[in-house]
Write an enzyme that holds these catalytic residues in place. Sequence first.
Site, PDB file in Angstrom:
ATOM      1  NE  ARG A   1      -4.046  -2.017   1.826  1.00  0.00           N
ATOM      2  CZ  ARG A   1      -3.984  -3.185   2.424  1.00  0.00           C
ATOM      3  NH1 ARG A   1      -3.029  -3.423   3.301  1.00  0.00           N
ATOM      4  NH2 ARG A   1      -4.868  -4.116   2.176  1.00  0.00           N
TER       5      ARG A   1
ATOM      6  CE  LYS B   1       5.398  16.692 -15.899  1.00  0.00           C
ATOM      7  NZ  LYS B   1       5.552  15.337 -16.377  1.00  0.00           N
TER       8      LYS B   1
ATOM      9  CG  HIS C   1       5.879  10.481 -27.399  1.00  0.00           C
ATOM     10  ND1 HIS C   1       4.501  10.495 -27.400  1.00  0.00           N
ATOM     11  CD2 HIS C   1       6.256  11.405 -26.487  1.00  0.00           C
ATOM     12  CE1 HIS C   1       4.070  11.385 -26.516  1.00  0.00           C
ATOM     13  NE2 HIS C   1       5.121  11.950 -25.949  1.00  0.00           N
TER      14      HIS C   1
ATOM     15  CD  GLU D   1      -3.476  15.530 -17.213  1.00  0.00           C
ATOM     16  OE1 GLU D   1      -3.524  14.334 -16.950  1.00  0.00           O
ATOM     17  OE2 GLU D   1      -2.980  15.984 -18.253  1.00  0.00           O
TER      18      GLU D   1
ATOM     19  CG  HIS E   1       1.381  15.516 -25.809  1.00  0.00           C
ATOM     20  ND1 HIS E   1       2.177  16.636 -25.831  1.00  0.00           N
ATOM     21  CD2 HIS E   1       2.141  14.531 -25.267  1.00  0.00           C
ATOM     22  CE1 HIS E   1       3.364  16.345 -25.313  1.00  0.00           C
ATOM     23  NE2 HIS E   1       3.368  15.078 -24.971  1.00  0.00           N
TER      24      HIS E   1
ATOM     25  CG  ASN F   1      -2.096  16.860 -22.330  1.00  0.00           C
ATOM     26  OD1 ASN F   1      -1.194  16.049 -22.142  1.00  0.00           O
ATOM     27  ND2 ASN F   1      -3.160  16.938 -21.557  1.00  0.00           N
TER      28      ASN F   1
ATOM     29  NE  ARG G   1       0.866  16.309 -14.598  1.00  0.00           N
ATOM     30  CZ  ARG G   1       1.484  15.467 -13.796  1.00  0.00           C
ATOM     31  NH1 ARG G   1       1.160  15.410 -12.520  1.00  0.00           N
ATOM     32  NH2 ARG G   1       2.434  14.682 -14.242  1.00  0.00           N
TER      33      ARG G   1
ATOM     34  CE  LYS H   1      -0.515  12.931 -15.846  1.00  0.00           C
ATOM     35  NZ  LYS H   1      -0.810  13.226 -17.255  1.00  0.00           N
TER      36      LYS H   1
ATOM     37  CG  HIS I   1      -1.049  10.989 -27.637  1.00  0.00           C
ATOM     38  ND1 HIS I   1      -1.570  11.445 -26.453  1.00  0.00           N
ATOM     39  CD2 HIS I   1       0.227  10.672 -27.396  1.00  0.00           C
ATOM     40  CE1 HIS I   1      -0.625  11.419 -25.538  1.00  0.00           C
ATOM     41  NE2 HIS I   1       0.475  10.954 -26.076  1.00  0.00           N
TER      42      HIS I   1
ATOM     43  CD  GLU J   1       7.071  15.615 -24.503  1.00  0.00           C
ATOM     44  OE1 GLU J   1       6.502  16.618 -24.020  1.00  0.00           O
ATOM     45  OE2 GLU J   1       6.445  14.677 -25.036  1.00  0.00           O
TER      46      GLU J   1
HETATM   47  N1  LIG Z   1       4.960   9.844 -16.114  1.00  0.00           N
HETATM   48  C1  LIG Z   1       4.902  10.842 -16.972  1.00  0.00           C
HETATM   49  O1  LIG Z   1       4.484  11.952 -16.657  1.00  0.00           O
HETATM   50  C2  LIG Z   1       5.382  10.610 -18.373  1.00  0.00           C
HETATM   51  C3  LIG Z   1       5.598  11.696 -19.224  1.00  0.00           C
HETATM   52  C4  LIG Z   1       6.089  11.445 -20.492  1.00  0.00           C
HETATM   53  C5  LIG Z   1       6.361  10.150 -20.899  1.00  0.00           C
HETATM   54  N2  LIG Z   1       6.126   9.124 -20.041  1.00  0.00           N
HETATM   55  C6  LIG Z   1       6.407   7.745 -20.457  1.00  0.00           C
HETATM   56  O2  LIG Z   1       7.798   7.630 -20.719  1.00  0.00           O
HETATM   57  C7  LIG Z   1       7.985   6.566 -21.635  1.00  0.00           C
HETATM   58  C8  LIG Z   1       8.995   6.985 -22.674  1.00  0.00           C
HETATM   59  O3  LIG Z   1      10.203   7.266 -22.006  1.00  0.00           O
HETATM   60  P1  LIG Z   1      11.586   7.268 -22.790  1.00  0.00           P
HETATM   61  O4  LIG Z   1      11.437   8.042 -24.021  1.00  0.00           O
HETATM   62  O5  LIG Z   1      12.611   7.630 -21.801  1.00  0.00           O
HETATM   63  O6  LIG Z   1      11.697   5.744 -23.276  1.00  0.00           O
HETATM   64  P2  LIG Z   1      12.405   4.433 -22.658  1.00  0.00           P
HETATM   65  O7  LIG Z   1      12.312   4.424 -21.198  1.00  0.00           O
HETATM   66  O8  LIG Z   1      11.855   3.285 -23.395  1.00  0.00           O
HETATM   67  O9  LIG Z   1      13.910   4.635 -23.065  1.00  0.00           O
HETATM   68  C9  LIG Z   1      14.240   4.624 -24.428  1.00  0.00           C
HETATM   69  C10 LIG Z   1      15.389   3.673 -24.713  1.00  0.00           C
HETATM   70  O10 LIG Z   1      16.608   4.302 -24.308  1.00  0.00           O
HETATM   71  C11 LIG Z   1      17.360   3.401 -23.492  1.00  0.00           C
HETATM   72  N3  LIG Z   1      18.148   4.252 -22.601  1.00  0.00           N
HETATM   73  C12 LIG Z   1      17.743   4.864 -21.466  1.00  0.00           C
HETATM   74  N4  LIG Z   1      18.717   5.655 -20.999  1.00  0.00           N
HETATM   75  C13 LIG Z   1      19.765   5.527 -21.831  1.00  0.00           C
HETATM   76  C14 LIG Z   1      21.048   6.138 -21.888  1.00  0.00           C
HETATM   77  N5  LIG Z   1      21.445   7.044 -20.986  1.00  0.00           N
HETATM   78  N6  LIG Z   1      21.879   5.773 -22.894  1.00  0.00           N
HETATM   79  C15 LIG Z   1      21.467   4.878 -23.845  1.00  0.00           C
HETATM   80  N7  LIG Z   1      20.263   4.286 -23.860  1.00  0.00           N
HETATM   81  C16 LIG Z   1      19.406   4.631 -22.862  1.00  0.00           C
HETATM   82  C17 LIG Z   1      16.329   2.542 -22.825  1.00  0.00           C
HETATM   83  O11 LIG Z   1      16.883   1.324 -22.423  1.00  0.00           O
HETATM   84  C18 LIG Z   1      15.306   2.361 -23.943  1.00  0.00           C
HETATM   85  O12 LIG Z   1      15.720   1.340 -24.792  1.00  0.00           O
HETATM   86  C19 LIG Z   1       6.639   6.229 -22.232  1.00  0.00           C
HETATM   87  O13 LIG Z   1       6.218   4.987 -21.735  1.00  0.00           O
HETATM   88  C20 LIG Z   1       5.742   7.339 -21.727  1.00  0.00           C
HETATM   89  O14 LIG Z   1       4.423   6.904 -21.497  1.00  0.00           O
HETATM   90  C21 LIG Z   1       5.657   9.328 -18.798  1.00  0.00           C
END
Ligand SMILES: NC(=O)c1ccc[n+]([C@@H]2O[C@H](COP(=O)([O-])OP(=O)(O)OC[C@H]3O[C@@H](n4cnc5c(N)ncnc54)[C@H](O)[C@@H]3O)[C@@H](O)[C@H]2O)c1
Length: 393
Positions: free
Chosen positions: A141, A251, A289, A261, A272, A269, A265, A163, A276, A205
């Site tokens: 929990r 942010k 993305h 949100e 987006h 978007n 917040r 999030k 999306h 972003e």
């Molecule tokens: N929580 C939130 O508010 C929020 C906001 C935006 C996106 N997201 C989420 O984030 C995710 C996308 O994140 P992302 O773009 O970081 O993708 P990811 O976590 O898949 O990372 C992308 C790739 O880069 C690799 N990688 C990570 N760090 C590295 C480094 N320093 N050097 C080399 N390779 C590296 C990872 O292993 C992966 O293969 C999505 O699932 C999305 O929904 C969440």
Amino acid sequence: MNYEEKIIEYPPVHPGTDRTFIRFYEGEPNPKAMLLGGCDEMPQRVFVTDTTVSSLPCMDEFTAEFGTGKGAAANSVHKRRSGKDILVILGAGEPFKTIESVLSIVAAALDANGQRSTVFVGIGGGVITDMTAFAASIFKRGARCELVPTTLLSMVDAAVGGKTGCDFGSYKNMIGSFFPAQKIHICPEFIKTLPQSEYRSGLAEVVKTALLFSAPLFDKLESNPGILDGRGKSEFAPLISEMIRTCVSEKASVVEQDLTEKGMRMLLNLGHTFGHALETCAGLGKVAHGDGVAWGMARAADLSERLGLCTKEYAERVKRMLRSYTWETSEIHPAMEGKGSAGDIARTIFGAMKKDKKNSSSKVRFVLQRGVCDTVITEADEGDVLAVLGAER
Ligand SMILES: NC(=O)c1ccc[n+]([C@@H]2O[C@H](COP(=O)([O-])OP(=O)(O)OC[C@H]3O[C@@H](n4cnc5c(N)ncnc54)[C@H](O)[C@@H]3O)[C@@H](O)[C@H]2O)c1
């Protein structure tokens, strides 16, 4: 009908989640020094990373503490040579953002006799930080959570703001919670090893945050497109560090005011809604993305102009800047070519927008701009949306 009402109020359930300490580090990332230093009295930690991040050279000393290193298998759990900490290594990337991965973190923590005082530490991109924080939020929990974002996108966006979650089948981020991390460790130099496509995705972003909240940052990005290929160059290091800090603090200030949100917040978007929908319609994995968001910002600029919110000059300025970073700004994205007439494509994308989970009614709401740092959320008529999607071509 009459009724009586009784309200019962509680103190916050997770006292540790009412504030986040964000640390910015300089120089080469050193996860061992950053995370494993300190006294013997430290609470147990469940570190979570992925196969790619665990193989980065800067992780060698850290993973060696757990008797592992490059080439560690996905879904492996390693116990620290000294003490009670464990390291969970998951598969890398979005396909592994599953409830099974989240449950494997929970299972590893249970096997290691984790408690509510256990700290879950996610080291990776947004996939790892989202899932680690989610696992922490449901473990007994609610345990504790720290994040070490290693992609540009996770530094400026995913790790900040509480999030958490994972995908469910083809539904993105459909399971999750709001659970802010207690600490976020940001080490900009992690981005040096990122594949270019991931870096570019994060930059979209950054541009979004600049358009929303920082005219000085937008000006600098506009006049320094070389940053796109300039990660390794020392001349860009100060700007990269500044852009990460600016995005994090902007942010952070939004989520401080609207964690769940309900209001401002939603501004985050920008780009987006269009982006999306494009990602969905082009087919899974066809449009990155960040590329979708960048194209979406161009469409939002055109829609803002069409609705009389901004001048033609402003819309052109935004699109020119996006093009200088090699992002697509035309009404019909090349990934949609061959998928019907211009009108068909526009209607397909509009249909996907209507299905987006953030649209509570059948009307689609858009984040639009009058200018830099001057943003509005508004609905738009179908005809106007179709027009900026190229239906009138
Ligand atoms: N929580 C939130 O508010 C929020 C906001 C935006 C996106 N997201 C989420 O984030 C995710 C996308 O994140 P992302 O773009 O970081 O993708 P990811 O976590 O898949 O990372 C992308 C790739 O880069 C690799 N990688 C990570 N760090 C590295 C480094 N320093 N050097 C080399 N390779 C590296 C990872 O292993 C992966 O293969 C999505 O699932 C999305 O929904 C969440």
